[in-house]
Design a protein around this motif. Structure first.
Motif, PDB file in Angstrom:
ATOM      1  N   HIS B 303      36.245  35.072  43.735  1.00  0.00           N
ATOM      2  CA  HIS B 303      37.110  34.128  43.028  1.00  0.00           C
ATOM      3  C   HIS B 303      36.382  33.502  41.844  1.00  0.00           C
ATOM      4  N   THR B 304      35.095  33.233  42.019  1.00  0.00           N
ATOM      5  CA  THR B 304      34.331  32.683  40.890  1.00  0.00           C
ATOM      6  C   THR B 304      34.337  33.669  39.720  1.00  0.00           C
ATOM      7  N   ILE B 305      34.067  34.938  40.020  1.00  0.00           N
ATOM      8  CA  ILE B 305      34.036  35.943  38.949  1.00  0.00           C
ATOM      9  C   ILE B 305      35.393  36.029  38.259  1.00  0.00           C
ATOM     10  N   LEU B 356      38.497  47.577  43.058  1.00  0.00           N
ATOM     11  CA  LEU B 356      37.609  46.497  42.594  1.00  0.00           C
ATOM     12  C   LEU B 356      37.260  45.517  43.719  1.00  0.00           C
ATOM     13  N   GLY B 357      36.396  44.553  43.358  1.00  0.00           N
ATOM     14  CA  GLY B 357      35.835  43.636  44.348  1.00  0.00           C
ATOM     15  C   GLY B 357      36.858  42.805  45.091  1.00  0.00           C
ATOM     16  N   GLY B 358      37.993  42.534  44.440  1.00  0.00           N
ATOM     17  CA  GLY B 358      39.011  41.718  45.085  1.00  0.00           C
ATOM     18  C   GLY B 358      39.436  42.273  46.421  1.00  0.00           C
ATOM     19  N   ALA B 427      33.551  41.569  34.170  1.00  0.00           N
ATOM     20  CA  ALA B 427      34.333  42.738  34.592  1.00  0.00           C
ATOM     21  C   ALA B 427      33.425  43.759  35.271  1.00  0.00           C
ATOM     22  N   LEU B 428      32.222  43.938  34.721  1.00  0.00           N
ATOM     23  CA  LEU B 428      31.267  44.859  35.348  1.00  0.00           C
ATOM     24  C   LEU B 428      30.907  44.379  36.753  1.00  0.00           C
ATOM     25  N   LEU B 429      30.688  43.057  36.876  1.00  0.00           N
ATOM     26  CA  LEU B 429      30.370  42.489  38.190  1.00  0.00           C
ATOM     27  C   LEU B 429      31.486  42.774  39.194  1.00  0.00           C
TER      28      LEU B 429
END
Lengths: 297, 590
Positions: B303-305, B356-358, B427-429
């Protein structure tokens, strides 16, 4: 493995299109009018692949159908098609039900971007109706899937199939969950009464309004792949999977026909009616099934 | 100026070069009070989160001309947050908490959009949060005779039951207010939407996480999940306490999601979405299982990202176009293509889509709910996730797709590079957190040990293991990319030319030809369907503002009643009050 994936895609393509042809055929018979041949969808698809598009709206417009097709293929290879053999076992074991739940929405969302880029308000209207419908539509299906995951204590589909071999089919063990999931499936197949996003008389054909040529053909093809994947998923979850090609066709066809028969006899809901309906009876049925799983094992 | 503060922001990393134990400072004030900073895995996780966020936002701020005082306050804020997450006792914690409140208050007040009412809302809620916190601290001190976390933690077991409950409620209320749990979120939307555009990203991405840190500190470290289980008993495979907390979180996330869909202002949508996402974290934080804690941690990171990415993106668009409403934007996709791609990656993460990370964080939280058998909680989270697709689509459609709603938008240029650099990093993270979920488990295992919970397995960097199934993030993302490229190649090879559409009005439109006056952008109409759905309408028509406004009216009336007693002479009034209290005192003694 690559060969198997190509084989699977071809199988899904053929079966999906024949089912779609049968769907048009059966619908016509029930409505008492002349029917197209079963292979009509093949002809349409090949014709469209060779036609030129009428308009272009830039790169994002083209990427939409491709994202949607990617989602469909990925869903297809992550659903175990044959339960006993090692067919693609190494691939399907990488996914699980949660991944599939989200992958099923990934394609439509990717396409929604292209529809938005096209700038046709009817297309966007269809997308928004579709997403609003999703609020209700996913609910019984989610509950059914969560019930099965808790019952099997695993989100791995292969494990859920194996459990059914020992303890009996889920359609018999968890009939309420099956009913809930099937009502959602009617909507996932774009059948009445939940065929809101592409409603032909209201919003043209909704999300597909602006597409033409090979991109429309791609949308049709991925539709048939995706339909096949969804049918196999239901067979895996509730009918214990399939050991052979004949069983696979038989079981998927049984599910498919029951979905068409439900769809044919109903008129179309408005979006709010659909969500209201889905949040009441189907959700209640599924929740009862879920409560049985959680509290009585 | 910007570069100086950029370097200053890098400074704390010198002291935090390790994940644990690199920093241990204690400063005795008197015999009784000691200020101390200790680096624990939990603290350093949040410390890195805040440091990196401040760094990225400072990069983006280079595109704006900001005063020295602004930068100084922001630096003070970042130090205050470090003090909070590295504090070893409640005095240091509270000092950090207060500095955080005041420095952010002054930064927010610098915004042009800010009005006095929203500022008052912010400061009142911050004060309420601080009072609740200090009340808890004082009660804890009276039993433990120390402000030290370890000492309070040790004596917690021997406290009476009602005191324990009081402590939990007071601390929870304080941190819920910061995180914006529903009912206490009244200040969030106004503050986030009216604060300086780039500062909103700090508010949503980092400052709300201080509430989450507080909850972790209280439930995990000071009280301990084991003690919570003993205190409140168990339910299914989790705790009673966790179940109640989970419903609070799920309600927060569902209500805020529907509210978000109907917003017209871009930053208000993001603010509600922020509340909804923190609702997920609150929902799983009380489970008391390894997966619950890991899921909450993972989602905190994601969420921070995402919120940094989205708020910076929106800030850039607002700076470029001067418009901040969906009904005034639209059609920017080919005018600001890089921004579009960045926002797209952000919303894919926000919607929790697989590559993605989500998705990885949501998968972890869902697993936690399966693990504890909290089925209805899981359904609630899935339901809110399905509804969140709508606001994700609204975000990208309203700004970038469709038709431009005014002539001035058609000449918009790509945003400044300073806005784009942090977005590209973020976005890369987001891609990396999706591809290598196992790597994050590695980070989280020391924190689980700190909470004396069992650790979670991982298979290499790409695979996250859980009780009910594994998630191979690396496989999913590579399969997605390969299939995507193959289909792209295949379609590319099929030759079919299209005429290039130069006129945006060349669309199927019921056989008519739309003109420039035809309203073609659907951004404004988003979410109107929701009002016709009974269940959603019931949520949308209720608002916490009714409650708080009536509370304000009642308070005003009460104070009017008191002011009537005052008739112009302060001495007489004071004597009357004194007599009244002495009478009470004597009555009490007798």
């Amino acid at each position: 493995m690559v060969f198997q994936i190509i084989l699977l895609i071809m199988l899904a393509y053929v079966v999906g299109f024949i089912y779609f042809g049968l769907y048009r055929n059966i619908t016509a018979r029930i409505q008492g009018r002349y029917r197209p041949t079963v292979y009509q969808s093949f002809y349409d698809s090949i014709k469209l692949f060779s036609k030129k598009q009428s308009v272009s709206y830039g790169w994002m417009f083209y990427l939409g159908p491709i994202i949607m097709a990617t989602g469909a293929v990925l869903t297809l290879i992550l659903v175990p098609v044959f339960s006993d053999s090692d067919f693609l076992r190494s691939v399907t074991s990488q996914g699980n039900l949660f991944v599939l739940l989200y992958l099923m929405v990934l394609g439509p969302l990717g396409n929604a971007l292209a529809v938005g880029t096209g700038g046709n308000p009817f297309g966007v209207m269809g997308v928004v109706r579709g997403l609003t419908r999703l609020i209700g539509l996913e609910l019984p299906f989610y509950i059914a899937v969560v019930g099965l995951i808790i019952a099997a204590n695993s989100s791995d589909i292969v494990h859920i199939i194996d459990m059914q071999k020992i303890g009996g089919l889920n359609i018999i063990n968890h009939p309420l969950l099956f009913i809930g999931a099937m009502i959602s499936m009617v909507g996932f197949f774009g059948e009445s009464p939940f065929d809101i996003p592409g409603a032909p008389q209201e919003v043209y054909s909704g999300p597909r309004t602006e597409f033409s040529g090979k991109f429309l053909a791609l949308l049709m093809s991925q539709g048939s792949l995706f339909a096949f994947a969804k049918l196999v998923l239901i067979v895996d979850l509730f009918l214990g999977g399939a050991d052979s090609l004949e069983m696979l066709v038989l079981k998927t066809f049984a599910i498919f026909v029951s979905i068409i028969f439900i769809g044919i006899v109903y008129g179309r809901y408005k979006v709010e009616q659909a969500v209201d309906f889905l949040m009441k009876l189907p959700t209640l049925i599924a929740v009862l099934g879920l409560a049985r799983v959680v509290w009585f094992g | 100026m910007n570069s100086i503060f950029l370097l200053l922001n890098l400074l704390p990393i010198l002291f935090l070069y390790q994940f644990e134990g690199a920093l241990h400072v204690s400063l005795p004030l008197t015999n009784e009070f000691t200020l101390s900073l200790i680096q624990t895995p939990l603290g350093s996780f949040f410390a890195y989160l805040s440091l990196i966020s401040f760094l990225l936002v400072t990069i983006a701020q280079k595109s704006k001309k900001l005063s020295f005082s602004y930068y100084a306050l922001q630096f003070l804020l970042s130090l205050a947050m470090l003090a909070i997450v590295l504090a070893g006792d409640f005095i240091t914690f509270f000092i950090g908490w207060e500095i955080m409140t005041w420095s952010s208050y002054f930064i927010i007040s610098k915004s042009n959009n800010m009005n006095i009412k929203s500022l008052q809302k912010y400061i009142l809620f911050s004060l309420a949060s601080a009072f609740s916190l200090i009340a808890g601290i004082v009660i804890a001190y009276s039993f433990a005779n120390s402000f030290d976390f370890v000492a309070i933690s040790n004596s917690f077991e021997s406290m009476p039951f009602n005191i324990k409950v009081a402590l939990i409620v007071l601390f929870s209320l304080s941190f819920f207010t910061k995180a914006g749990v529903i009912g206490l979120h009244y200040w969030v939307v106004d503050t986030y939407s009216k604060a300086p555009d780039l500062f909103s990203s700090i508010l949503s991405a980092v400052m709300s996480k201080m509430g989450i840190y507080g909850l972790f500190l209280i439930y995990g470290n000071i009280i301990g999940y084991h003690e919570l289980k003993i205190m409140f008993g168990t339910m299914l495979n989790g705790t009673d306490f966790g179940y109640v907390l989970a419903w609070i979180g799920v309600a927060t996330s569902i209500i805020a999601t529907f509210k978000a869909i109907t917003q017209d202002e871009v930053k208000k949508l993001l603010a509600y979405s922020s509340i909804a996402q923190l609702g997920y974290i609150v929902a799983v934080i009380g489970f008391g299982t390894s997966y619950g804690v890991a899921g909450a941690m993972y989602h905190t990171l994601i969420h921070t990202i995402i919120k940094l990415l989205l708020f910076i993106n929106v800030a850039a668009i607002v700076a470029q176009t001067g418009k901040n409403k969906f009904s005034e934007l639209g059609g920017l996709i080919y005018r600001t293509p890089v921004s579009f791609v960045m926002l797209l990656i952000g919303i894919i993460g926000l919607a929790g889509m697989p590559p993605l990370g989500g998705f990885a964080s949501k998968f972890m939280m869902y697993n936690a709910a399966i693990d504890t058998k909290f089925a209805l909680i899981l359904i609630g989270m899935l339901f809110s996730g399905a509804a969140s697709f709508l606001y994700c689509y609204k975000l990208v459609y309203g700004i970038y797709l469709g038709h431009p709603t005014s002539k001035s938008l058609e000449s918009t240029k790509e945003v400044s590079i300073h806005y784009l650099i942090p977005q590209i990093i973020l976005a890369l993270l987001l891609v990396l957190t999706g591809a290598f979920p196992g790597a994050f488990i590695k980070v989280i295992n020391p924190i689980l040990k700190e909470f004396s919970l069992s650790t979670i397995g991982y298979d290499g960097l790409g695979v996250m293991q859980s009780a009910v199934g594994n998630f191979n993030g690396f496989f999913i993302i590579s399969a997605f990319v390969v299939i995507f490229l193959l289909i792209l190649l295949l379609i590319w090879r099929i030759k079919s030319k299209a005429k290039n559409n130069l006129n945006r009005f060349d669309i199927s439109y019921c056989g008519e030809v739309p003109t420039a006056d035809t309203s073609l952008h659907y951004g404004y109409g988003f979410g109107t369907e929701l009002y016709r759905i009974k269940f959603v309408n019931a949520i949308l028509k209720r608002s916490s503002s009714h409650f708080y406004e009536s509370l304000a009216t009642q308070t005003k009336k009460t104070s009017e009643l008191f002011s009537r007693m005052y008739y112009g002479n302060i001495h007489n009034t004071m004597i009357i009050i004194l007599l009244f209290f002495s009478a009470l005192f004597f009555l009490g003694v007798n």
